[in-house]
Design a protein around this motif. Structure first.
Motif, PDB file in Angstrom:
ATOM      1  N   GLN A   1       0.828  -1.201   0.000  1.00 25.51           N
ATOM      2  CA  GLN A   1       0.000   0.000   0.000  1.00 25.51           C
ATOM      3  C   GLN A   1       0.867   1.258   0.000  1.00 25.51           C
ATOM      4  OE1 GLN A   1      -3.492  -0.110  -0.150  1.00 25.51           O
ATOM      5  NE2 GLN A   1      -2.998  -2.265  -0.541  1.00 25.51           N
ATOM      6  N   ILE A   2       0.426   2.262  -0.744  1.00 27.30           N
ATOM      7  CA  ILE A   2       1.146   3.541  -0.771  1.00 27.30           C
ATOM      8  C   ILE A   2       0.737   4.324   0.485  1.00 27.30           C
ATOM      9  CG2 ILE A   2       1.665   5.611  -2.131  1.00 27.30           C
ATOM     10  CD1 ILE A   2       2.476   3.013  -3.446  1.00 27.30           C
ATOM     11  N   LYS A   3       1.423   4.047   1.581  1.00 29.31           N
ATOM     12  CA  LYS A   3       1.078   4.655   2.869  1.00 29.31           C
ATOM     13  C   LYS A   3       2.351   4.710   3.703  1.00 29.31           C
ATOM     14  CE  LYS A   3      -0.136   0.147   4.754  1.00 29.31           C
ATOM     15  NZ  LYS A   3      -1.148  -0.711   5.381  1.00 29.31           N
ATOM     16  N   SER A   4       2.210   4.933   5.010  1.00 28.71           N
ATOM     17  CA  SER A   4       3.376   4.960   5.887  1.00 28.71           C
ATOM     18  C   SER A   4       4.085   3.611   5.842  1.00 28.71           C
ATOM     19  CB  SER A   4       2.950   5.271   7.325  1.00 28.71           C
ATOM     20  OG  SER A   4       2.360   6.550   7.383  1.00 28.71           O
ATOM     21  N   LEU A   5       5.423   3.648   5.854  1.00 29.95           N
ATOM     22  CA  LEU A   5       6.219   2.442   5.686  1.00 29.95           C
ATOM     23  C   LEU A   5       6.597   1.819   7.026  1.00 29.95           C
ATOM     24  CD1 LEU A   5       8.605   3.893   2.977  1.00 29.95           C
ATOM     25  CD2 LEU A   5       6.753   2.288   2.566  1.00 29.95           C
ATOM     26  N   SER A   6       6.621   0.490   7.053  1.00 28.80           N
ATOM     27  CA  SER A   6       7.062  -0.212   8.255  1.00 28.80           C
ATOM     28  C   SER A   6       8.578  -0.409   8.202  1.00 28.80           C
ATOM     29  CB  SER A   6       6.381  -1.576   8.366  1.00 28.80           C
ATOM     30  OG  SER A   6       6.877  -2.452   7.356  1.00 28.80           O
ATOM     31  N   GLU A   7       9.192  -0.673   9.348  1.00 31.90           N
ATOM     32  CA  GLU A   7      10.639  -0.879   9.400  1.00 31.90           C
ATOM     33  C   GLU A   7      11.039  -2.106   8.579  1.00 31.90           C
ATOM     34  OE1 GLU A   7      14.258  -1.081  12.698  1.00 31.90           O
ATOM     35  OE2 GLU A   7      12.184  -0.763  13.327  1.00 31.90           O
ATOM     36  N   THR A   8      10.203  -3.141   8.584  1.00 27.96           N
ATOM     37  CA  THR A   8      10.483  -4.358   7.804  1.00 27.96           C
ATOM     38  C   THR A   8      10.506  -4.053   6.311  1.00 27.96           C
ATOM     39  OG1 THR A   8       9.424  -5.725   9.490  1.00 27.96           O
ATOM     40  CG2 THR A   8       9.709  -6.700   7.300  1.00 27.96           C
ATOM     41  N   GLU A   9       9.524  -3.276   5.844  1.00 22.67           N
ATOM     42  CA  GLU A   9       9.466  -2.908   4.435  1.00 22.67           C
ATOM     43  C   GLU A   9      10.685  -2.088   4.028  1.00 22.67           C
ATOM     44  OE1 GLU A   9       4.607  -2.672   3.866  1.00 22.67           O
ATOM     45  OE2 GLU A   9       5.706  -0.995   4.745  1.00 22.67           O
ATOM     46  N   ILE A  10      11.104  -1.200   4.933  1.00 19.02           N
ATOM     47  CA  ILE A  10      12.286  -0.372   4.666  1.00 19.02           C
ATOM     48  C   ILE A  10      13.525  -1.253   4.509  1.00 19.02           C
ATOM     49  CG2 ILE A  10      13.875   1.314   5.665  1.00 19.02           C
ATOM     50  CD1 ILE A  10      11.404   2.657   4.762  1.00 19.02           C
ATOM     51  N   LYS A  11      13.765  -2.130   5.466  1.00 16.17           N
ATOM     52  CA  LYS A  11      14.985  -2.938   5.471  1.00 16.17           C
ATOM     53  C   LYS A  11      15.056  -3.879   4.273  1.00 16.17           C
ATOM     54  CE  LYS A  11      15.955  -2.865  10.439  1.00 16.17           C
ATOM     55  NZ  LYS A  11      16.055  -3.669  11.688  1.00 16.17           N
ATOM     56  N   SER A  12      13.915  -4.386   3.836  1.00 20.59           N
ATOM     57  CA  SER A  12      13.924  -5.358   2.745  1.00 20.59           C
ATOM     58  C   SER A  12      14.134  -4.715   1.378  1.00 20.59           C
ATOM     59  CB  SER A  12      12.610  -6.159   2.742  1.00 20.59           C
ATOM     60  OG  SER A  12      11.518  -5.328   2.388  1.00 20.59           O
ATOM     61  N   ARG A  13      13.903  -3.402   1.278  1.00 21.81           N
ATOM     62  CA  ARG A  13      13.922  -2.775  -0.044  1.00 21.81           C
ATOM     63  C   ARG A  13      14.903  -1.603  -0.187  1.00 21.81           C
ATOM     64  NH1 ARG A  13       7.755  -3.191  -2.438  1.00 21.81           N
ATOM     65  NH2 ARG A  13       7.192  -5.093  -1.374  1.00 21.81           N
ATOM     66  N   LEU A  14      15.520  -1.175   0.899  1.00 24.07           N
ATOM     67  CA  LEU A  14      16.343   0.039   0.836  1.00 24.07           C
ATOM     68  C   LEU A  14      17.525  -0.105  -0.115  1.00 24.07           C
ATOM     69  CD1 LEU A  14      16.831   2.914   1.768  1.00 24.07           C
ATOM     70  CD2 LEU A  14      18.080   2.019   3.755  1.00 24.07           C
ATOM     71  N   ASP A  15      18.184  -1.258  -0.148  1.00 21.99           N
ATOM     72  CA  ASP A  15      19.345  -1.437  -1.039  1.00 21.99           C
ATOM     73  C   ASP A  15      18.978  -1.169  -2.495  1.00 21.99           C
ATOM     74  OD1 ASP A  15      21.054  -2.018   1.000  1.00 21.99           O
ATOM     75  OD2 ASP A  15      21.091  -4.186   0.662  1.00 21.99           O
ATOM     76  N   THR A  16      17.822  -1.682  -2.916  1.00 21.49           N
ATOM     77  CA  THR A  16      17.395  -1.482  -4.299  1.00 21.49           C
ATOM     78  C   THR A  16      17.047  -0.030  -4.564  1.00 21.49           C
ATOM     79  OG1 THR A  16      16.554  -3.733  -4.394  1.00 21.49           O
ATOM     80  CG2 THR A  16      15.750  -2.214  -6.063  1.00 21.49           C
ATOM     81  N   VAL A  17      16.438   0.624  -3.590  1.00 21.03           N
ATOM     82  CA  VAL A  17      16.118   2.046  -3.730  1.00 21.03           C
ATOM     83  C   VAL A  17      17.391   2.858  -3.946  1.00 21.03           C
ATOM     84  CG1 VAL A  17      15.250   4.067  -2.482  1.00 21.03           C
ATOM     85  CG2 VAL A  17      13.963   1.924  -2.420  1.00 21.03           C
ATOM     86  N   LEU A  18      18.420   2.573  -3.156  1.00 20.70           N
ATOM     87  CA  LEU A  18      19.676   3.316  -3.279  1.00 20.70           C
ATOM     88  C   LEU A  18      20.342   3.049  -4.630  1.00 20.70           C
ATOM     89  CD1 LEU A  18      21.170   2.898   0.320  1.00 20.70           C
ATOM     90  CD2 LEU A  18      19.905   4.847  -0.610  1.00 20.70           C
ATOM     91  N   LYS A  19      20.291   1.805  -5.100  1.00 25.52           N
ATOM     92  CA  LYS A  19      20.852   1.487  -6.423  1.00 25.52           C
ATOM     93  C   LYS A  19      20.126   2.259  -7.516  1.00 25.52           C
ATOM     94  CE  LYS A  19      22.414  -3.214  -5.340  1.00 25.52           C
ATOM     95  NZ  LYS A  19      22.150  -4.658  -5.568  1.00 25.52           N
TER      96      LYS A  19
END
Length: 412
Positions: free
Chosen positions: A174-192
Motif C-alpha cells: 500500500q502507498i502509505k506509511s512504511l514499516s521498518e520491515t518494508e524499509i529494510k527489505s527494499r532500501l538497497d534497491t532504492v539506493l541502487k
C-alpha cells in the motif's frame, strides 16, 4: 500570465519534476492495481497543459495549475466509472478514499513519493527489474535511457518492465506509511536506483547531451527525501547523498559552451559550487555514524578527494580507495578509473601495463585511457586508441572531445 512561447521549455522540466509525484499521490488513493490509470491521468494533465498554455499562456503558478487539473480529472474519472459500473454493468465500482479530502499538499506528495519508490522496488521482482521499473515510474526514464543505464538492448528492457509491472499490480503493498520491515527489505534497491539515476544525468549516453543536470537534481531530491525519514536516514543513504553533492559541485565546470567535456585537470575551479561541497562534507560525516563501509562510502570518499586538489597526497588516497572499491564491487569502469589513479601515482608507462591487462577492447573508455597514457611517449599509438574510442562511443559530444584530442596530438 507568463509568455506563451516559454511553455515548450517549461513543460518538459515540469514533467520530469511533477509527473512521478502526481502518479504517486494518485496511486495512494486508488491502489497500485490501477497504476496505469494514474499514469494516464497524469499524462492527460500534461497534454492539456501543452494545449491550453500554447493558446492562453502559462499561468502564474503552473505547478498548482497542473495539480488542480489532475485533481479534477481524477474526480471525473471516478464519477464516470461509477456511472458505468452501476448503471451499465450493475457491479460495485472502485472508490477513491476520502474523495472530498483528495488533494496534493506538500506533505502528502512527500509521503506518497517515499512510499511509492519502496512499492516499486518489489522483492517479488529480480533486483535489475526493480531498478528498471523505478527508473521508469518514479523518474520518468524512457526505455532507451534505461537500456543505456544497464548497457542492455531495448527489447530486453521492455520485456523486463512488462514482467515487473505485472508483479507490481499483483502486490498488496500500500502507498502509505512504511514499516521498518518494508524499509529494510527494499532500501538497497532504492539506493541502487537513485545511484543509476544520478549517473545517467552525470554522464548521459542519451539525447547527445553529456550532462543532464535535471536528472542529477532529481536524484538528489529523492535522496534528500530518504534522509528526512528516520527509517531511511541510514549511513549508506548519507554516503550516497554526499557522493551526489560532491559530483554535482563540479557540473558547471565539466563542459564548455559547445557542450564538450573539459578534463578534470583543466576545469575552472572558480566554477565549482562550494556550497555543494560543504553539503557533501556534511552528509559524508553523517555517513560515518555506523560500522559499515559500502561502495557509496568509498565513491563519496573518491569524490571528496577530487574536490580537494590542493592536497599533494590526494592521488595516493584516491588509489587506495579504488583498491578497496574493486574488491567490494568490481566493474570495468572502476578498474579503468583505478588505472588512471595508478598512473598519477606510479607514472603513465607503468600504468599502460596495468591497463592492457584489462583487455577491454570493446570499451571506448579503455581506448580513451590508453590514448591518454600513450600521448606523452607514443603519439601514433595514442591516436590509434583515440580513433578506436571514437568508433565505439555513441555520444556525439564524446566523439567531438576525442577528435579534439586527436587534433592536438597531430599538431604536437
Amino acid at each position: 500570465m507568463i509568455s506563451k512561447n516559454l511553455h515548450k521549455e517549461l513543460l518538459p522540466h515540469l514533467f520530469r519534476q511533477e509527473y512521478a509525484k502526481m502518479t504517486a499521490v494518485l496511486c495512494r488513493h486508488f491502489g497500485l492495481k490501477h497504476i496505469e490509470v494514474a499514469e494516464d491521468i497524469a499524462s492527460d494533465t500534461f497534454l492539456k497543459a501543452s494545449e491550453h498554455w500554447a493558446i492562453n499562456g502559462i499561468p502564474e503558478n503552473p505547478t498548482a495549475w497542473l495539480y488542480t487539473v489532475a485533481k479534477n480529472k481524477t474526480k471525473d474519472y471516478f464519477k464516470n466509472l461509477s456511472v458505468f459500473e452501476t448503471k451499465v454493468k450493475n457491479e460495485p465500482t472502485i472508490s477513491i478514499q476520502n474523495e472530498h479530502d483528495f488533494g496534493f499538499d506538500n506533505q502528502l506528495i512527500s509521503d506518497s513519493q517515499l512510499a511509492m519508490i519502496f512499492a516499486v522496488c518489489n522483492p517479488a521482482n529480480p533486483t535489475e527489474a526493480q531498478i528498471c521499473l523505478a527508473l521508469q515510474i518514479l523518474c520518468g526514464f524512457s526505455v532507451e535511457e534505461i537500456a543505456n543505464a544497464f548497457l542492455a538492448k531495448q527489447e530486453t528492457i521492455k520485456k523486463r518492465l512488462h514482467r515487473a509491472r505485472t508483479n507490481l499490480r499483483n502486490d498488496n503493498f500500500q502507498i502509505k506509511s512504511l514499516s521498518e520491515t518494508e524499509i529494510k527489505s527494499r532500501l538497497d534497491t532504492v539506493l541502487k536506483t537513485l545511484y543509476l539515476l544520478f549517473n545517467e544525468g552525470y554522464f548521459s549516453k542519451t539525447n547527445n547531451q553529456q550532462i543532464r543536470k535535471n536528472l542529477c537534481s532529481e536524484a538528489v531530491r529523492l535522496a534528500l527525501l530518504l534522509t528526512e525519514n528516520p527509517l531511511t536516514n541510514t549511513p549508506q543513504t548519507n554516503a550516497l547523498l554526499a557522493l551526489m553533492c560532491f559530483q554535482s559541485s563540479r557540473l558547471e565546470a565539466r563542459t564548455n559552451d559547445k557542450g564538450e567535456a573539459i578534463l578534470f585537470e583543466e576545469q575552472d575551479r572558480n566554477l565549482w559550487d562550494k556550497s555543494l561541497i560543504e553539503r557533501g562534507n556534511y552528509y559524508l560525516v553523517n555517513a560515518t555514524n555506523g560500522n559499515e563501509i559500502s561502495k557509496y562510502h568509498l565513491e563519496a570518499g573518491l569524490a571528496y578527494w577530487h574536490t580537494t586538489p590542493a592536497d599533494e597526497n590526494r592521488w595516493q588516497h584516491i588509489l587506495q580507495l579504488y583498491n578497496q572499491l574493486v574488491l567490494i564491487e568490481y566493474s570495468p569502469i572502476t578498474a579503468l578509473n583505478r588505472t588512471f589513479a595508478f598512473a598519477k601515482v606510479y607514472g603513465n608507462q607503468t600504468a599502460i601495463v596495468e591497463a592492457e591487462k584489462l583487455n577491454l577492447f570493446d570499451s571506448n573508455y579503455y581506448h580513451e585511457l590508453l590514448g591518454y597514457l600513450y600521448a606523452d611517449t607514443n603519439i601514433i599509438k595514442a591516436i590509434e586508441h583515440y580513433e578506436q574510442a571514437i568508433k565505439l562511443t555513441k555520444s556525439k559530444t564524446e566523439k567531438q572531445t576525442l577528435k579534439n584530442a586527436v587534433r592536438r596530438l597531430q599538431k604536437a
